[in-house]
Scaffold this active site. Structure first.
Site, PDB file in Angstrom:
ATOM      1  N   HIS A 222      -9.712   1.240   6.626  1.00 24.99           N
ATOM      2  CA  HIS A 222      -8.927   0.915   5.586  1.00 24.99           C
ATOM      3  C   HIS A 222      -8.683   2.544   4.863  1.00 24.99           C
ATOM      4  CE1 HIS A 222      -7.004  -0.907   2.108  1.00 24.99           C
ATOM      5  NE2 HIS A 222      -7.862  -0.398   1.150  1.00 24.99           N
TER       6      HIS A 222
ATOM      7  N   SER B 211       0.869  -1.151  -0.068  1.00 24.91           N
ATOM      8  CA  SER B 211      -0.234  -0.154  -0.122  1.00 24.91           C
ATOM      9  C   SER B 211       0.846   1.302  -0.118  1.00 24.91           C
ATOM     10  CB  SER B 211      -0.961  -0.065   1.178  1.00 24.91           C
ATOM     11  OG  SER B 211      -1.512  -1.112   1.336  1.00 24.91           O
TER      12      SER B 211
ATOM     13  N   ALA C  74       2.055  -2.333   4.235  1.00 30.26           N
ATOM     14  CA  ALA C  74       1.495  -1.343   5.513  1.00 30.26           C
ATOM     15  C   ALA C  74       1.057  -2.092   6.642  1.00 30.26           C
ATOM     16  CB  ALA C  74       0.230  -0.920   4.717  1.00 30.26           C
TER      17      ALA C  74
ATOM     18  N   ASN D 234      -0.612   3.173  11.261  1.00 31.04           N
ATOM     19  CA  ASN D 234      -1.576   3.499  12.095  1.00 31.04           C
ATOM     20  C   ASN D 234      -1.083   2.874  13.607  1.00 31.04           C
ATOM     21  OD1 ASN D 234      -2.859   1.062  10.553  1.00 31.04           O
ATOM     22  ND2 ASN D 234      -3.443   0.732  12.495  1.00 31.04           N
TER      23      ASN D 234
ATOM     24  N   HIS E  58      -3.995 -11.413  -1.042  1.00 31.77           N
ATOM     25  CA  HIS E  58      -3.938 -11.861   0.461  1.00 31.77           C
ATOM     26  C   HIS E  58      -4.847 -13.179   0.686  1.00 31.77           C
ATOM     27  CE1 HIS E  58      -3.191  -7.387  -0.290  1.00 31.77           C
ATOM     28  NE2 HIS E  58      -2.403  -7.595   0.885  1.00 31.77           N
TER      29      HIS E  58
ATOM     30  N   MET F  71      -1.134  -7.922   7.196  1.00 28.12           N
ATOM     31  CA  MET F  71      -1.979  -9.398   6.565  1.00 28.12           C
ATOM     32  C   MET F  71      -1.054  -9.740   5.356  1.00 28.12           C
ATOM     33  SD  MET F  71      -5.597  -7.428   6.699  1.00 28.12           S
ATOM     34  CE  MET F  71      -6.250  -6.552   8.240  1.00 28.12           C
ATOM     35  N   SER F  72       0.177  -9.598   5.243  1.00 26.21           N
ATOM     36  CA  SER F  72       0.996 -10.057   4.277  1.00 26.21           C
ATOM     37  C   SER F  72       2.399 -10.279   4.559  1.00 26.21           C
ATOM     38  CB  SER F  72       0.789  -9.064   2.921  1.00 26.21           C
ATOM     39  OG  SER F  72       1.560  -7.934   3.650  1.00 26.21           O
TER      40      SER F  72
ATOM     41  N   TYR G 269      -6.823 -13.663   2.910  1.00 30.58           N
ATOM     42  CA  TYR G 269      -8.209 -13.248   3.110  1.00 30.58           C
ATOM     43  C   TYR G 269      -8.992 -13.021   2.273  1.00 30.58           C
ATOM     44  CZ  TYR G 269      -6.766  -8.462   2.452  1.00 30.58           C
ATOM     45  OH  TYR G 269      -6.423  -7.232   1.937  1.00 30.58           O
ATOM     46  N   GLU G 270      -8.475 -12.941   0.832  1.00 35.52           N
ATOM     47  CA  GLU G 270      -9.420 -12.951  -0.384  1.00 35.52           C
ATOM     48  C   GLU G 270      -9.935 -14.221  -0.676  1.00 35.52           C
ATOM     49  OE1 GLU G 270      -8.017  -9.913  -3.483  1.00 35.52           O
ATOM     50  OE2 GLU G 270      -6.077 -10.069  -2.294  1.00 35.52           O
TER      51      GLU G 270
ATOM     52  N   HIS H 181      -5.098  -2.372  -5.377  1.00 34.98           N
ATOM     53  CA  HIS H 181      -3.986  -3.624  -5.298  1.00 34.98           C
ATOM     54  C   HIS H 181      -3.929  -4.275  -6.751  1.00 34.98           C
ATOM     55  CE1 HIS H 181      -1.983  -4.269  -1.439  1.00 34.98           C
ATOM     56  NE2 HIS H 181      -3.275  -3.675  -0.895  1.00 34.98           N
TER      57      HIS H 181
HETATM   58  N1  HPA Z   1      -3.602  -4.413  11.285  1.00 34.54           N
HETATM   59  C1  HPA Z   1      -3.286  -5.207  10.510  1.00 34.54           C
HETATM   60  N2  HPA Z   1      -2.986  -4.713   9.170  1.00 34.54           N
HETATM   61  C2  HPA Z   1      -2.801  -3.413   8.857  1.00 34.54           C
HETATM   62  C3  HPA Z   1      -2.914  -2.623   9.942  1.00 34.54           C
HETATM   63  C4  HPA Z   1      -3.518  -3.009  11.356  1.00 34.54           C
HETATM   64  O1  HPA Z   1      -3.366  -2.258  12.243  1.00 34.54           O
HETATM   65  N3  HPA Z   1      -2.462  -1.282   9.442  1.00 34.54           N
HETATM   66  C5  HPA Z   1      -2.443  -1.594   8.172  1.00 34.54           C
HETATM   67  N4  HPA Z   1      -2.480  -2.873   7.859  1.00 34.54           N
END
Ligand code: HPA
Length: 275
Positions: free
Chosen positions: A248, A31, A114, A236, A84, A212-213, A86-87, A62
Site C-alpha cells: 500500500h 489516492s 489509483a 504500479n 470501499h 478496488m473502486s 472491502y471495508e 481517506h
Molecule cells: N491492484 C488493485 N488495486 C490497486 C493496485 C493494484 O495493483 N494498485 C493500486 N490500486
C-alpha cells in the site's frame, strides 16, 4: 418508502442545513488527489462523520468530507475520501455519496482512483482515461428493489464514460503535454492485491488497469442520470508484471509523486468540460 432512499433524503436534508450550494461537477478524489482541495475556493465543508448514516472510511489517507466551492469558476463538490466495499460496507452505502451529490444538483461525476497496470505497456505514474469498465466480478450496486425516484430498473451501460467528456479530457492532456493512456478499468473487491494469474486473466479479458473502486460508483451514477468521466493514476505494474511485491505504501508513494500533474490534468479538464 425504500430505506436506502429514506437515508439519502436524510443525508440531503442534513447537508442542506449548512449550505444551499449547488454543485455542477462532483469530483471523487482518489489516492494522491486528497490535496486537490487546495485548488478549490471553498464555500463550505461537510465531514462525512457529521452526516447521519453516511459511511466513514477506515483506510489511512481517506478521511472523508464533502468540500463545496468553485474551481476556476465552476461550482464543484469534492468527495475527499471514499469508502470501499472491502471495508465491509453495504454497496448501497458505498454508492450513497454518489447518489447524494446527484440529489444536491450535480450533473457530472468526475471519478479518480489509483490502480495497478494490467496492460504491460503501462508504467507507475501513468494516467489512464477510463473509457469503459468491467464490473462482472463484483456485486452490482443496483441489486435490490429499484429506487424508482433515482432511475430506471434496467439502465443502459453502452457509454458509461461520456464520449464528449472523454474528448475534452483528451484535448486538455494534448494541450498541456500530459501523456494520457486510455483503457478499460476492472474493479475487483480487494483488499488483497491480485495474483499474477489474475492479472494475466484480466489482460485476456480486455482490462488495462485494475483497482478496488470506481466502477460501482460509475454504475450508480449512470442509474441516477449523472454524466460520468474518470481518470486512473496507474501506481504500479500489476502483480507478476514487476519483480517486486506490492505494498500500500508503494501505491501511496506513486500516487503522491503523480499528484501535482494529476491535479493539473483534473483541474484543467473540469474547466474545459464546463467552458
Ligand atoms: N491492484 C488493485 N488495486 C490497486 C493496485 C493494484 O495493483 N494498485 C493500486 N490500486
Amino acid at each position: 418508502m425504500d430505506a436506502r432512499y429514506e437515508k439519502l433524503l436524510k443525508c440531503r436534508d442534513y447537508v442542506r442545513g449548512p449550505t444551499d450550494f449547488v454543485p455542477r461537477v462532483a469530483l471523487t478524489l482518489g489516492s494522491g488527489l486528497g490535496g486537490f482541495a487546495s485548488e478549490v475556493d471553498v464555500a463550505c465543508e461537510a465531514p462525512y462523520a457529521d452526516i447521519p448514516g453516511l459511511p466513514v472510511s477506515t483506510v489511512p489517507g481517506h478521511a472523508g468530507k464533502f468540500i463545496f466551492g468553485t474551481l476556476r469558476g465552476v461550482p464543484v463538490v469534492c468527495m475527499q475520501g471514499r469508502v470501499h466495499y472491502y471495508e465491509g460496507y453495504e454497496l448501497s452505502d458505498v454508492v450513497l455519496p454518489t447518489r447524494l451529490v446527484r440529489m444536491l444538483g450535480a450533473e457530472i461525476l468526475f471519478l479518480t482512483n489509483a490502480s495497478g497496470g494490467v496492460n504491460p505497456d503501462f508504467d507507475a505514474g501513468d494516467f489512464m482515461l477510463i473509457t469503459d469498465h468491467i464490473m462482472s466480478f463484483f456485486p452490482n450496486p443496483l441489486i435490490g428493489p429499484n429506487i424508482e425516484e433515482l432511475g430506471t430498473r434496467f439502465p443502459d451501460m453502452s457509454h458509461v464514460y461520456d464520449p464528449d467528456l472523454c474528448g475534452a479530457i483528451r484535448a486538455v492532456a494534448a494541450r498541456e503535454g500530459i501523456k494520457l493512456r486510455e483503457g478499460v478499468y476492472c474493479q475487483l473487491t480487494g483488499p488483497c492485491f491480485e495474483t499474477p494469474a489474475e492479472v494475466r486473466m484480466l489482460g485476456i479479458l480486455g482490462a488495462d488497469a485494475v483497482g478496488m473502486s470506481t466502477a460501482v460508483e460509475a454504475t450508480a451514477a449512470r442509474h441516477c442520470g449523472l454524466r460520468v468521466c474518470g481518470i486512473s493514476c496507474v501506481c504500479n505494474k500489476g502483480a507478476g508484471l514487476s519483480p517486486t511485491a506490492l505494498t500500500h505504501e508503494e501505491v501511496q508513494e506513486a500516487a503522491d509523486k503523480a499528484a501535482p500533474l494529476f491535479k493539473r490534468l483534473v483541474g484543467e479538464s473540469i474547466a474545459e468540460i464546463c467552458r
